[in-house]
Structure formats: structure tokens, C-alpha cells
Design a protein around this motif. Structure first.
Motif, PDB file in Angstrom:
ATOM      1  N   VAL A   1       0.983   4.976   1.565  1.00  0.00           N
ATOM      2  CA  VAL A   1       0.573   5.890   2.476  1.00  0.00           C
ATOM      3  C   VAL A   1       1.268   7.205   2.281  1.00  0.00           C
ATOM      4  O   VAL A   1       2.417   7.151   2.670  1.00  0.00           O
ATOM      5  CB  VAL A   1       0.850   5.419   4.021  1.00  0.00           C
ATOM      6  CG1 VAL A   1       0.138   6.389   5.033  1.00  0.00           C
ATOM      7  CG2 VAL A   1       0.316   3.877   4.198  1.00  0.00           C
TER       8      VAL A   1
ATOM      9  N   ALA B   1       0.873  -1.028   0.093  1.00  0.00           N
ATOM     10  CA  ALA B   1       0.045  -0.050  -0.168  1.00  0.00           C
ATOM     11  C   ALA B   1       0.862   1.463   0.078  1.00  0.00           C
ATOM     12  O   ALA B   1       2.168   1.252   0.561  1.00  0.00           O
ATOM     13  CB  ALA B   1      -0.918  -0.110   1.331  1.00  0.00           C
TER      14      ALA B   1
ATOM     15  N   VAL C   1      -3.595   4.839   9.973  1.00  0.00           N
ATOM     16  CA  VAL C   1      -3.644   4.083   8.612  1.00  0.00           C
ATOM     17  C   VAL C   1      -2.896   2.831   8.597  1.00  0.00           C
ATOM     18  O   VAL C   1      -3.630   1.815   8.167  1.00  0.00           O
ATOM     19  CB  VAL C   1      -3.168   4.927   7.680  1.00  0.00           C
ATOM     20  CG1 VAL C   1      -3.183   4.495   6.239  1.00  0.00           C
ATOM     21  CG2 VAL C   1      -4.181   6.484   7.670  1.00  0.00           C
TER      22      VAL C   1
ATOM     23  N   ARG D   1      -3.708   5.408   0.388  1.00  0.00           N
ATOM     24  CA  ARG D   1      -4.201   6.069   1.592  1.00  0.00           C
ATOM     25  C   ARG D   1      -3.462   7.336   1.962  1.00  0.00           C
ATOM     26  O   ARG D   1      -2.202   7.402   1.667  1.00  0.00           O
ATOM     27  CB  ARG D   1      -4.271   5.023   3.067  1.00  0.00           C
ATOM     28  CG  ARG D   1      -4.720   3.555   2.596  1.00  0.00           C
ATOM     29  CD  ARG D   1      -6.158   3.781   2.737  1.00  0.00           C
ATOM     30  NE  ARG D   1      -6.745   4.043   3.898  1.00  0.00           N
ATOM     31  CZ  ARG D   1      -7.060   3.398   4.962  1.00  0.00           C
ATOM     32  NH1 ARG D   1      -6.916   2.231   4.760  1.00  0.00           N
ATOM     33  NH2 ARG D   1      -7.610   3.709   6.153  1.00  0.00           N
ATOM     34  N   THR D   2      -4.021   8.088   2.604  1.00  0.00           N
ATOM     35  CA  THR D   2      -3.484   9.681   2.971  1.00  0.00           C
ATOM     36  C   THR D   2      -3.619   9.557   4.400  1.00  0.00           C
ATOM     37  O   THR D   2      -4.470   9.077   5.262  1.00  0.00           O
ATOM     38  CB  THR D   2      -4.374  10.811   2.414  1.00  0.00           C
ATOM     39  OG1 THR D   2      -5.547  10.909   2.785  1.00  0.00           O
ATOM     40  CG2 THR D   2      -3.973  10.838   0.893  1.00  0.00           C
TER      41      THR D   2
ATOM     42  N   PRO E   1     -12.776   3.722  -2.471  1.00  0.00           N
ATOM     43  CA  PRO E   1     -11.568   4.025  -2.491  1.00  0.00           C
ATOM     44  C   PRO E   1     -10.576   2.851  -2.438  1.00  0.00           C
ATOM     45  O   PRO E   1     -10.882   1.982  -1.528  1.00  0.00           O
ATOM     46  CB  PRO E   1     -11.220   4.967  -1.052  1.00  0.00           C
ATOM     47  CG  PRO E   1     -12.416   5.198  -0.993  1.00  0.00           C
ATOM     48  CD  PRO E   1     -13.458   4.240  -1.502  1.00  0.00           C
TER      49      PRO E   1
ATOM     50  N   ASP F   1      -4.409  -0.135  10.076  1.00  0.00           N
ATOM     51  CA  ASP F   1      -5.447  -0.581   9.363  1.00  0.00           C
ATOM     52  C   ASP F   1      -5.563  -1.315   7.991  1.00  0.00           C
ATOM     53  O   ASP F   1      -6.266  -1.780   7.202  1.00  0.00           O
ATOM     54  CB  ASP F   1      -6.428   0.715   9.047  1.00  0.00           C
ATOM     55  CG  ASP F   1      -7.888   0.356   8.474  1.00  0.00           C
ATOM     56  OD1 ASP F   1      -8.430  -0.551   8.944  1.00  0.00           O
ATOM     57  OD2 ASP F   1      -8.560   0.988   7.450  1.00  0.00           O
ATOM     58  N   LEU F   2      -4.078  -1.657   7.739  1.00  0.00           N
ATOM     59  CA  LEU F   2      -3.609  -2.108   6.463  1.00  0.00           C
ATOM     60  C   LEU F   2      -3.124  -3.524   6.911  1.00  0.00           C
ATOM     61  O   LEU F   2      -2.558  -3.660   7.872  1.00  0.00           O
ATOM     62  CB  LEU F   2      -2.479  -1.317   5.852  1.00  0.00           C
ATOM     63  CG  LEU F   2      -2.992   0.021   5.217  1.00  0.00           C
ATOM     64  CD1 LEU F   2      -1.433   0.774   4.835  1.00  0.00           C
ATOM     65  CD2 LEU F   2      -3.946  -0.196   4.059  1.00  0.00           C
TER      66      LEU F   2
ATOM     67  N   PRO G   1      -7.877   0.367  -1.339  1.00  0.00           N
ATOM     68  CA  PRO G   1      -6.901   0.588  -0.152  1.00  0.00           C
ATOM     69  C   PRO G   1      -5.644   0.512  -0.430  1.00  0.00           C
ATOM     70  O   PRO G   1      -4.645   0.662   0.410  1.00  0.00           O
ATOM     71  CB  PRO G   1      -7.665  -0.648   0.668  1.00  0.00           C
ATOM     72  CG  PRO G   1      -7.995  -1.713  -0.457  1.00  0.00           C
ATOM     73  CD  PRO G   1      -8.506  -0.825  -1.307  1.00  0.00           C
TER      74      PRO G   1
END
Length: 248
Positions: A13, A11, A67, A53-54, A48, A70-71, A50
Motif C-alpha cells: 500500500v 500487498a 484500502v 494499491r495506492t 489492477p 479491502d485487503l 490487488p
């Protein structure tokens, strides 16, 4: 936990400072969308994606640690900062550690970089600057000497790009302040003074530049294809290194 949309790909971020300015928040969202489109991991049919992410280190949420928690799967953190000061050297590593996430790579900050220099020059010309006009390089400022060194490097790159002297000034932290430098340039005989904004997005800091007494203020660096490519390249490099580390 949010599962990665495409197994094996980390991901991204994107970590920004945070602002109370609605325009600033919208700009960060637009930048994230553009980076997602560049990487092919923007919006999907269910919402969105995943993979992108911001997060924010101040003013807004979610924080990077929230964040990351949550990943599910590896992640690459890209600090969307123009100089590496306290937020990059202290806040981001602390947030990564607090998340408990072990498969995380953190890239260098965005700036200084030649791509940003070219955008600043373009923004300055769009604001009306012409050769012969004085230039104030306006940065947010930092108490961290490494960030101030980054600002000096960035200002030197802009001076070379424009083939004209550039005076550094700060908006919030450090001296001299932007209005002081604008006034000093006028006293020294400069008929027209323009401010080059070394800020990423609209917000309180950029608004202050319009009150500094200059003849023109360039727009923030903002969303530009070169910025999008810069962030995407940071991600790809870190993702490759993360994959190699996981193999070994």
C-alpha cells in the motif's frame, strides 16, 4: 474483500499525501505502476493487481484505512513522504489502527536518502544550475521538529553532493519561506539562484516555487528508477520481517 494475487505475499500500500494537481495524481499513479513492474506485481490480464494499491492521507481518497479494509491477507504500508512528520507519525498509524487490519508492517518514509540526493542533484543540473550558483533547498515544511530535522539532513546531503552551500527554505509551513531566501541570496551578491525542489510530485507547492524569483527551478523528485528501487527495497525488507513475525 480483495484476495491477494499470489498467496503469502503481502500487498503493498503506497501512501501519498494527495494533491488536486492532475499532474501530481498522474505522477503517483506512474510511480505505483513502476514499483509494481519492479516487484512483478503491476498490471495483470484482468485489471489492477490487488497486490499493489495506492492511498492518500489528504485531499484525495481512498484513505489507507479504506484500502487496508479491502485487503485480505498481510500488507506492507510504504509512506511516500520525503520527511517523517505528522502524516508519518500520526496519520499513517491512526489509519492502520482504524482499519482493524492486524497483519500490517509500516516502513520508514522515503527520505532522507542518498538516492533522493542524487536525483535532486541531477534535476538541479537539468534546470541549468552550475557550480558557483546559489542553491535554495525548498521543502514543503512541517510543524513537527522531527520532519525539520529530516529536512536539515537531506539539505546537508545535497550540499555535500554538490560541494556547495545550500540554504533551506519552506513552501508552506515554517520559516524562512522560499521567496525570502531567494531575495536574501540576491541581496548578498548571488548572481544566479536556483531552487532544488524537495517535493515528490507536481502540485500547488511546486508551482509556488516558480513564483519565488529564482533563475531556475528543478523538477520534483518524481518517478525515477532510483525512487522505484528505494520503494521496492522498503517493501521487500518489511515483507521479509512480516513473514518472520508470522512464522514465530
Amino acid at each position: 474483500m480483495v484476495s491477494a494475487a499470489r498467496p503469502g505475499e503481502p500487498a503493498l500500500v503506497l501512501v501519498a499525501h494527495g494533491t488536486r494537481s492532475a499532474r501530481g495524481v498522474e505522477m503517483i499513479a506512474a510511480l505505483a505502476d513502476a514499483v509494481g513492474a519492479e516487484l512483478g506485481c503491476g498490471m495483470d490480464t484482468t485489471g489492477p493487481n490487488p497486490l499493489l494499491r495506492t492511498a492518500f492521507v489528504d485531499v484525495l481518497g481512498p484513505s489507507p484505512s479504506e484500502v487496508l479494509r479491502d485487503l485480505d491477507g498481510p500488507a506492507v504500508v510504504v509512506p511516500a513522504f520525503l520527511a517523517s512528520g505528522y502524516h508519518v507519525y500520526q496519520d499513517v498509524p491512526r489509519e492502520v489502527a482504524e482499519s482493524g487490519h492486524t497483519a500490517v508492517a509500516v516502513t520508514p518514509a522515503m527520505g532522507p536518502d542518498p538516492a533522493l540526493t542524487r536525483i535532486m542533484a541531477m534535476r538541479l543540473r537539468a534546470a541549468g544550475w552550475q557550480p558557483g550558483d546559489a542553491v535554495v533547498f525548498a521543502a514543503a515544511g512541517s510543524s513537527d521538529s522531527r520532519a525539520r530535522q529530516d529536512v536539515r539532513r537531506a539539505a546537508g546531503m545535497l550540499a555535500e553532493q554538490l560541494a556547495t552551500p545550500v540554504r533551506i527554505a519552506y513552501v508552506a509551513t515554517g520559516a524562512p519561506r522560499v521567496p525570502e531566501v531567494v531575495a536574501a541570496l540576491r541581496e548578498s551578491g548571488s548572481q544566479r539562484v536556483f531552487i532544488a525542489s524537495y517535493l515528490l510530485a507536481h502540485g500547488l507547492f511546486h508551482q509556488r516555487l516558480h513564483d519565488a524569483g529564482a533563475d531556475g527551478v528543478a523538477e520534483p523528485i518524481g518517478v525515477h528508477p532510483a525512487v522505484v528501487r528505494l520503494i521496492a527495497d522498503r517493501y521487500r525488507t518489511a515483507a521479509h520481517e512480516l513473514a518472520r513475525a508470522n512464522v514465530h
